[in-house]
Design an enzyme around this catalytic site. Structure first.
Site, PDB file in Angstrom:
ATOM      1  N   ASP A  94      -2.956   8.477 -13.583  1.00 21.86           N
ATOM      2  CA  ASP A  94      -2.524   7.467 -12.556  1.00 21.86           C
ATOM      3  C   ASP A  94      -2.933   7.444 -11.303  1.00 21.86           C
ATOM      4  O   ASP A  94      -2.370   8.499 -10.532  1.00 21.86           O
ATOM      5  CB  ASP A  94      -1.095   7.193 -12.922  1.00 21.86           C
ATOM      6  CG  ASP A  94      -0.360   5.914 -12.532  1.00 21.86           C
ATOM      7  OD1 ASP A  94       0.138   4.949 -13.116  1.00 21.86           O
ATOM      8  OD2 ASP A  94      -0.361   5.907 -10.902  1.00 21.86           O
ATOM      9  N   ASN A 147      -3.992  -1.229  -2.259  1.00 20.80           N
ATOM     10  CA  ASN A 147      -4.501  -2.851  -2.023  1.00 20.80           C
ATOM     11  C   ASN A 147      -3.977  -3.559  -0.993  1.00 20.80           C
ATOM     12  O   ASN A 147      -4.574  -4.385  -0.194  1.00 20.80           O
ATOM     13  CB  ASN A 147      -3.918  -3.464  -3.404  1.00 20.80           C
ATOM     14  CG  ASN A 147      -4.683  -3.325  -4.668  1.00 20.80           C
ATOM     15  OD1 ASN A 147      -5.919  -3.306  -4.626  1.00 20.80           O
ATOM     16  ND2 ASN A 147      -4.351  -2.982  -5.710  1.00 20.80           N
ATOM     17  N   HIS A 203      -7.837  -6.104  -2.209  1.00 25.31           N
ATOM     18  CA  HIS A 203      -8.085  -5.896  -3.720  1.00 25.31           C
ATOM     19  C   HIS A 203      -9.630  -5.735  -4.165  1.00 25.31           C
ATOM     20  O   HIS A 203      -9.796  -4.977  -4.884  1.00 25.31           O
ATOM     21  CB  HIS A 203      -7.639  -7.177  -4.490  1.00 25.31           C
ATOM     22  CG  HIS A 203      -6.209  -7.086  -4.819  1.00 25.31           C
ATOM     23  ND1 HIS A 203      -5.113  -7.519  -4.232  1.00 25.31           N
ATOM     24  CD2 HIS A 203      -5.616  -6.500  -6.006  1.00 25.31           C
ATOM     25  CE1 HIS A 203      -4.187  -7.036  -4.983  1.00 25.31           C
ATOM     26  NE2 HIS A 203      -4.451  -6.722  -6.184  1.00 25.31           N
ATOM     27  N   ASP A 263     -10.627  -2.472  -6.199  1.00 28.62           N
ATOM     28  CA  ASP A 263     -11.355  -2.502  -7.358  1.00 28.62           C
ATOM     29  C   ASP A 263     -12.771  -1.639  -7.232  1.00 28.62           C
ATOM     30  O   ASP A 263     -13.069  -0.880  -8.155  1.00 28.62           O
ATOM     31  CB  ASP A 263     -12.150  -4.019  -7.606  1.00 28.62           C
ATOM     32  CG  ASP A 263     -11.133  -4.916  -8.056  1.00 28.62           C
ATOM     33  OD1 ASP A 263      -9.961  -4.289  -8.306  1.00 28.62           O
ATOM     34  OD2 ASP A 263     -11.457  -5.974  -8.134  1.00 28.62           O
ATOM     35  N   GLU A 290      -4.341   0.653 -12.914  1.00 28.57           N
ATOM     36  CA  GLU A 290      -4.749   1.782 -12.118  1.00 28.57           C
ATOM     37  C   GLU A 290      -4.515   2.975 -12.957  1.00 28.57           C
ATOM     38  O   GLU A 290      -4.328   4.252 -12.509  1.00 28.57           O
ATOM     39  CB  GLU A 290      -4.229   1.840 -10.809  1.00 28.57           C
ATOM     40  CG  GLU A 290      -2.812   1.459 -10.555  1.00 28.57           C
ATOM     41  CD  GLU A 290      -1.816   2.280 -10.945  1.00 28.57           C
ATOM     42  OE1 GLU A 290      -1.566   1.921 -12.324  1.00 28.57           O
ATOM     43  OE2 GLU A 290      -1.087   3.002 -10.320  1.00 28.57           O
TER      44      GLU A 290
HETATM   45  P1  GH3 Z   1       2.500   5.469  -7.861  1.00 31.83           P
HETATM   46  O1  GH3 Z   1       2.164   6.510  -7.117  1.00 31.83           O
HETATM   47  O2  GH3 Z   1       4.023   5.263  -8.446  1.00 31.83           O
HETATM   48  O3  GH3 Z   1       2.016   5.160  -9.280  1.00 31.83           O
HETATM   49  O4  GH3 Z   1       2.568   3.991  -7.062  1.00 31.83           O
HETATM   50  P2  GH3 Z   1       1.501   2.936  -7.693  1.00 31.83           P
HETATM   51  O5  GH3 Z   1       1.545   1.965  -6.277  1.00 31.83           O
HETATM   52  O6  GH3 Z   1       0.014   3.253  -7.845  1.00 31.83           O
HETATM   53  O7  GH3 Z   1       2.148   2.095  -8.552  1.00 31.83           O
HETATM   54  P3  GH3 Z   1       2.467   0.738  -9.241  1.00 31.83           P
HETATM   55  O8  GH3 Z   1       2.570   0.693 -10.561  1.00 31.83           O
HETATM   56  O9  GH3 Z   1       3.662   0.089  -8.229  1.00 31.83           O
HETATM   57  O10 GH3 Z   1       1.280  -0.226  -8.571  1.00 31.83           O
HETATM   58  C1  GH3 Z   1      -0.004  -0.311  -9.337  1.00 31.83           C
HETATM   59  C2  GH3 Z   1      -0.880  -1.013  -8.496  1.00 31.83           C
HETATM   60  O11 GH3 Z   1      -2.008  -1.090  -9.105  1.00 31.83           O
HETATM   61  C3  GH3 Z   1      -0.415  -2.487  -8.432  1.00 31.83           C
HETATM   62  C4  GH3 Z   1      -1.759  -3.276  -8.700  1.00 31.83           C
HETATM   63  O12 GH3 Z   1      -2.032  -4.463  -7.634  1.00 31.83           O
HETATM   64  C5  GH3 Z   1      -2.851  -2.300  -8.808  1.00 31.83           C
HETATM   65  N1  GH3 Z   1      -3.728  -2.686  -9.683  1.00 31.83           N
HETATM   66  C6  GH3 Z   1      -3.617  -2.778 -11.043  1.00 31.83           C
HETATM   67  N2  GH3 Z   1      -4.943  -3.015 -11.649  1.00 31.83           N
HETATM   68  C7  GH3 Z   1      -5.650  -3.071 -10.639  1.00 31.83           C
HETATM   69  C8  GH3 Z   1      -6.973  -3.631 -10.387  1.00 31.83           C
HETATM   70  O13 GH3 Z   1      -7.759  -4.055 -11.609  1.00 31.83           O
HETATM   71  N3  GH3 Z   1      -7.659  -4.072  -9.172  1.00 31.83           N
HETATM   72  C9  GH3 Z   1      -6.928  -3.613  -8.189  1.00 31.83           C
HETATM   73  N4  GH3 Z   1      -7.483  -3.638  -6.874  1.00 31.83           N
HETATM   74  N5  GH3 Z   1      -5.362  -3.074  -8.330  1.00 31.83           N
HETATM   75  C10 GH3 Z   1      -5.246  -2.900  -9.482  1.00 31.83           C
HETATM   76 MG    MG Z   2      -0.104   4.574  -9.615  1.00 35.50          MG
HETATM   77 MG    MG Z   3       0.677   3.224 -12.753  1.00 34.48          MG
END
Ligand code: GH3
Ligand code: MG
Ligand code: MG
Ligand code: MG
Ligand code: MG
Length: 314
Positions: free
Chosen positions: A184, A192, A197, A201, A228
């Protein structure tokens, strides 16, 4: 299912497609081979039994098979290919002197894609073969895209779930250990928010590429698990191996040194949870489709986050 972009659809015949020509009469095979020269890689068999053996060895893209042969008939080979999950998508064209409707109906019932009348006419053979090869290539592209993550090019969640199930069964049968990692990206929401974004990506693509590069064995499978989060399936790997691979992934992402101004460390890092099980020692972990293994890895992922991120969970 998401369609691949039209510009990626196969329009030209793929020179690497392979055709298996089967007839108990060698002269008939030669006639077909001359007509099909240049349409793909040609292989030959003089019996239904040999055709099945070759098909298993080389997974052809198309089979042209004589209906009537001593031993296994063309229809029987067609039905056998159709019943095999690994070969069920291989189109079979039956080459036959029979023109009755009943023979044609029986062929389609056995799974035949098309028919060619004997004696074969070059233009008709080439046209029918081209059609089937084009459909096969398009089907292959669709199947591949249905199992691939569009952003990173890694396997997608659907493929990961399938492979996890398959590997659990294989490990249970063979008594082998099976391991997996959950990866993760840390503070990715902030990434982001800070960079946008589109940059997010691009970052996920780089992380995915680095994870794939960190994997050592051909049987290991890296997938985008969602958002992610990534997952790595490690067949025949024990706890020590899994922990070692988890650390390799943490180090590989650290080595990318991707700036993350909104994270405490200033760089992109990942937290990794791992799990490993052996069917004799941890039968419950391997039960059903492997969900318990994912849960076990998830607990260590949570531990890695709680302990400060950028590390392997214990
Ligand atoms: P943690 O260290 O606890 O994992 O914090 P985090 O911010 O990584 O975790 P959280 O689950 O709060 O947020 C995950 C983020 O990943 C939010 C979302 O916008 C981003 N994300 C998920 N899929 C994609 C994607 O395909 N592209 C982009 N740019 N961002 C993504
Ligand atoms: Mg995360
Ligand atoms: Mg996560
Ligand atoms: Mg014959
Ligand atoms: Mg989260």
């Amino acid at each position: 299912m998401k369609l691949p972009a039209p510009e990626t659809w196969p329009t030209e015949l793929d020179a690497r497609q392979s055709l298996l020509l089967v007839d108990d009469d060698a002269a008939s095979v030669q006639v077909l081979a001359r007509m099909l020269h240049g349409l793909g890689e040609l292989r030959f068999a003089l019996s239904g039994e040999d055709a099945l053996r070759l098909a298993h060895e080389s997974a052809p893209d198309l089979v042209l098979i004589d209906a009537e042969m001593p031993g296994l008939s063309g229809l029987e080979v067609c039905a056998a290919l159709h019943a095999d999950p690994l070969l069920a998508d291989v189109p079979v064209i039956i080459v036959t002197g029979h023109t009755e409707v009943a023979a044609e109906v029986a062929g389609f019932a056995a799974g035949a894609a098309d028919f060619i009348r004997k004696p074969p006419v070059a233009e008709v053979v080439v046209a029918r073969v081209r059609t089937q090869l084009r459909l096969k290539a398009l089907g292959d592209a669709l199947r591949a895209s249905a199992l691939t993550d569009g952003l990173t090019g890694l396997s997608n969640r659907r493929r990961f779930d399938q492979d996890l199930h398959t590997e659990c069964e294989r490990a249970r049968r063979g008594g082998d250990s099976l391991a997996l990692l959950l990866v993760d990206v840390d503070h990715f929401k902030r990434y982001n928010d800070h960079y946008g974004h589109v940059s997010g990506d691009a970052c996920l693509r780089e992380v995915g590429t680095a994870i794939r590069a960190a994997i050592r064995r051909p049987g290991d499978l890296a997938a985008r698990y969602g958002g992610e989060e990534f997952a790595v399936l490690l067949p025949q790997t024990d706890a020590a191996g899994a922990r070692g691979m988890a650390q390799r992934v943490v180090d590989a992402i650290g080595a990318l040194a991707l700036p993350h101004a909104a994270a405490p460390s200033g760089a992109i890092s990942v937290s990794v949870g791992w799990a490993a099980a052996r069917p004799d020692q941890d039968p419950s972990l391997m039960a059903s489709r492997g969900e318990s293994l994912v849960e076990a890895a998830d607990r260590r992922l949570y531990a890695a986050k709680a302990a400060g991120r950028g590390r392997v969970g214990e």
